[in-house]
Motif scaffolding. Structure first.
Motif, PDB file in Angstrom:
ATOM      1  N   MET A  91      67.848  71.443  47.164  1.00  0.00           N
ATOM      2  CA  MET A  91      68.657  70.537  46.648  1.00  0.00           C
ATOM      3  C   MET A  91      68.598  69.229  47.497  1.00  0.00           C
ATOM      4  O   MET A  91      69.416  68.455  47.337  1.00  0.00           O
ATOM      5  CB  MET A  91      70.006  70.854  46.849  1.00  0.00           C
ATOM      6  CG  MET A  91      70.415  72.124  45.490  1.00  0.00           C
ATOM      7  SD  MET A  91      69.500  73.661  45.928  1.00  0.00           S
ATOM      8  CE  MET A  91      69.890  74.517  44.495  1.00  0.00           C
ATOM      9  N   LEU A 114      63.735  58.352  40.476  1.00  0.00           N
ATOM     10  CA  LEU A 114      65.084  58.308  40.534  1.00  0.00           C
ATOM     11  C   LEU A 114      65.374  58.903  41.872  1.00  0.00           C
ATOM     12  O   LEU A 114      65.350  60.315  42.180  1.00  0.00           O
ATOM     13  CB  LEU A 114      65.923  58.587  39.495  1.00  0.00           C
ATOM     14  CG  LEU A 114      65.599  58.207  38.137  1.00  0.00           C
ATOM     15  CD1 LEU A 114      66.329  58.593  37.021  1.00  0.00           C
ATOM     16  CD2 LEU A 114      65.591  56.668  38.146  1.00  0.00           C
ATOM     17  N   ILE A 117      67.314  62.551  42.126  1.00  0.00           N
ATOM     18  CA  ILE A 117      66.763  63.686  41.624  1.00  0.00           C
ATOM     19  C   ILE A 117      66.112  64.523  42.899  1.00  0.00           C
ATOM     20  O   ILE A 117      65.745  64.128  44.038  1.00  0.00           O
ATOM     21  CB  ILE A 117      65.422  63.477  40.792  1.00  0.00           C
ATOM     22  CG1 ILE A 117      65.671  62.620  39.436  1.00  0.00           C
ATOM     23  CG2 ILE A 117      64.458  64.622  40.592  1.00  0.00           C
ATOM     24  CD1 ILE A 117      64.329  62.112  38.888  1.00  0.00           C
ATOM     25  N   ALA A 124      62.204  72.657  38.411  1.00  0.00           N
ATOM     26  CA  ALA A 124      62.699  73.546  37.501  1.00  0.00           C
ATOM     27  C   ALA A 124      62.772  72.455  36.284  1.00  0.00           C
ATOM     28  O   ALA A 124      62.504  72.912  35.048  1.00  0.00           O
ATOM     29  CB  ALA A 124      64.265  73.868  37.717  1.00  0.00           C
ATOM     30  N   ILE A 128      57.681  63.727  37.291  1.00  0.00           N
ATOM     31  CA  ILE A 128      56.377  63.131  37.121  1.00  0.00           C
ATOM     32  C   ILE A 128      56.721  61.817  37.999  1.00  0.00           C
ATOM     33  O   ILE A 128      57.520  61.209  38.297  1.00  0.00           O
ATOM     34  CB  ILE A 128      56.152  62.695  35.718  1.00  0.00           C
ATOM     35  CG1 ILE A 128      54.774  62.183  35.509  1.00  0.00           C
ATOM     36  CG2 ILE A 128      57.114  61.765  35.145  1.00  0.00           C
ATOM     37  CD1 ILE A 128      54.406  62.100  34.084  1.00  0.00           C
TER      38      ILE A 128
END
Ligand SMILES: Cc1cc2nc3c(=O)[nH]c(=O)nc-3n(C[C@H](O)[C@H](O)[C@H](O)COP(=O)(O)OP(=O)(O)OC[C@H]3O[C@@H](n4cnc5c(N)ncnc54)[C@H](O)[C@@H]3O)c2cc1C
Length: 467
Positions: A91, A114, A117, A124, A128
């Motif tokens: 995470m 971003l 993310i 999962a 890209i």
């Protein structure tokens, strides 16, 4: 050449942190893991990830769930520049992962734009970026990962062990098989700066061959394209350099995507290059008024980023602010998608897209599958060059259309052209067609093995039916 009011003097980064995971870090990771396993074992309703932030763009129907708090799994455990690897918890947001690796003179081989993310979310949910023409999608840069199942079992998946089918079947599974909590991924060496070249085109028949040629250029480190109009397209090529005569700053008053049309050459620090799209969510911050200079100053440099905009968007959705357009007689449909099209069909898809959908700008990011085995839930032929089309904007029209009509047209066109579609946003596939696109046989086998009681939702249920 852009007006040069905001240029910064050049200071290379120097600090170095230890490379192998000190036993303390590993011990702390294992303690977190044990606590998570306990949480899952005690869960009396289907587990649901409790994360700091999400980049999913589909509202899910409320359902009984046990929130599994994974926010502590955000540590970088080890960075090994010699081996070209980073070991990190699932995470960990890319913003933090990038800073930890840059301190060692490397970066993860593929870093989605971003910064909120997480590496597990990109594994999962398919990630890209502009290095994907050479290194593939995020999951192609992963060497192994630990997955915790809904029942609290932890397995290590590698391409060559007893969990190899999970290793290849996990990308695009969207948390329906289990959660990635430790990931070993590839890194690439960096230089302090990136020199950018923006090549302008007014004809897709010249633009796509140039994009493809850039992907074959051994000196190119980063390749992407931007489409601003039917006759305005840009191929942007980045190359690592040790020295820069100047650097631009797009983290506050200036806006990166505008610079692409204004200049043919630019220089950014490697950190700012990696974050170039995050400050304005590509070009989507304008929908929140962030291009108004006074608003930018009031919001401030620290909050001009995708995290802030995602929070504002979630708040607006909760209060159904979009309904205002309905009151004005408009029908709105959110068309927030990333789709991969074979290079040979890219110009055909673009022409159709201009005529039928009409959203601009469009982000183009070339990618290819690297691993010969392939990834059954996001399959493209190994080695074949694909172009990702990213477009994120609501369509507001007065004429009534069935729910999801524009998104459905896109799904059909992508299928017709042999493309692939990410599942992080809305999907309208009928179930049989969905499983023609995403390998049911492999998925069902994995589901039976890693979630035999069906404690986690199924892929179709979660990504299409939004349950
Ligand atoms: C506007 C927009 C632009 C985007 N642009 C890009 C882009 O340019 N490049 C790119 O790579 N991606 C892009 N994405 C897609 C994004 O990468 C995926 O949605 C990704 O899955 C988000 O990761 P996250 O960490 O935010 O996870 P979340 O959004 O929180 O979760 C995404 C899904 O993955 C599951 N999940 C999350 N973490 C884990 C884990 N550790 N283990 C198992 N399952 C997990 C969740 O259950 C959920 O179903 C974009 C998305 C949006 C909305």
């Amino acid at each position: 050449m852009a007006t040069a009011e905001i240029r910064r003097t050049v200071e290379p980064t120097t600090s170095r942190a230890p490379s192998a995971a000190p036993s303390a870090a590993r011990a702390e990771h294992e303690a977190r893991r044990a606590a998570l396993v306990e949480q899952l074992r005690r869960a009396d309703a289907p587990p649901r990830l409790e994360k700091e932030i999400s980049n999913l763009f589909r509202e899910r129907a409320p359902a009984p769930a046990t929130r599994i708090d994974t926010r502590a799994f955000r540590h970088v455990l080890a960075v090994d520049p010699e081996a070209g690897t980073v070991e990190v918890e699932g995470m960990c947001p890319y913003g933090e992962l990038v800073d930890a690796t840059l301190a060692h003179g490397v970066m993860p081989a593929v870093v989605p734009e971003l910064m909120g993310i997480t590496i597990g979310g990109a594994l999962a949910g398919v990630g890209i970026e502009s290095t994907s023409f050479r290194h593939g999608l995020v999951h192609e840069t992963v060497l192994e990962f630990d997955m915790v199942t809904a029942k609290g079992e932890v397995v290590t998946a590698r391409p060559d062990n007893e969990h190899a089918e999970l290793f290849f079947g996990f990308p695009n599974s969207y948390g329906t098989l289990g959660y990635a909590i430790r990931i070993l991924a590839k890194t690439i060496p960096v230089k302090p700066f990136v020199r950018l070249e923006h090549r302008k085109f007014c004809d897709p028949e010249a633009y796509y061959p140039a994009l493809a040629a850039a992907c074959e250029d051994p000196s190119a480190d980063f390749v992407e394209g931007e489409i601003f109009a039917r006759d305005r397209m840009v191929v942007s090529i980045g190359r690592f350099v040790d020295h820069a005569p100047w650097t631009s700053d797009y983290t506050f008053e200036k806006i990166y995507y505008k610079s692409i049309l204004e200049c043919d050459e630019d220089y950014l620090t490697v950190r700012d290059y990696i974050r170039r799209w995050d400050t304005d969510w590509f070009w989507c911050s304008k929908n929140l008024g962030m291009e108004i200079p006074l608003v930018r100053r009031l919001v401030g440099r620290e909050r001009l980023n995708s995290r802030t905009y995602t929070r504002i968007m979630r708040w607006a959705n909760r209060w159904k602010l979009g309904k205002v357009y309905d009151l004005l007689g408009y029908r709105s449909e959110a068309v927030i998608q990333d789709v991969g099209i074979p290079l040979a069909k890219a110009a055909e898809f673009l022409a159709w897209f201009h005529d039928t959908i009409g959203i601009l700008p469009i982000w183009n990011c070339p990618f290819r599958a690297i691993h010969p085995h392939g990834f059954p839930l996001f399959r493209t032929p190994p080695g074949a060059l694909y172009v990702n089309f990213g477009f994120w904007h609501p369509i507001r029209r007065r004429e009534a259309k069935p729910d999801g009509w524009y998104n459905r047209q896109i799904e059909k066109k992508v299928a017709e052209l042999g493309g692939v579609k990410s599942l992080y946003s809305d999907s309208y596939y009928p179930e049989d067609e969905f499983w023609q696109r995403y390998d049911r046989e492999v998925y069902d086998r994995l589901k039976r093995r890693y979630d035999p009681e069906g404690r986690l939702r199924g892929l179709y249920e979660k990504c299409v039916l939004k349950r």
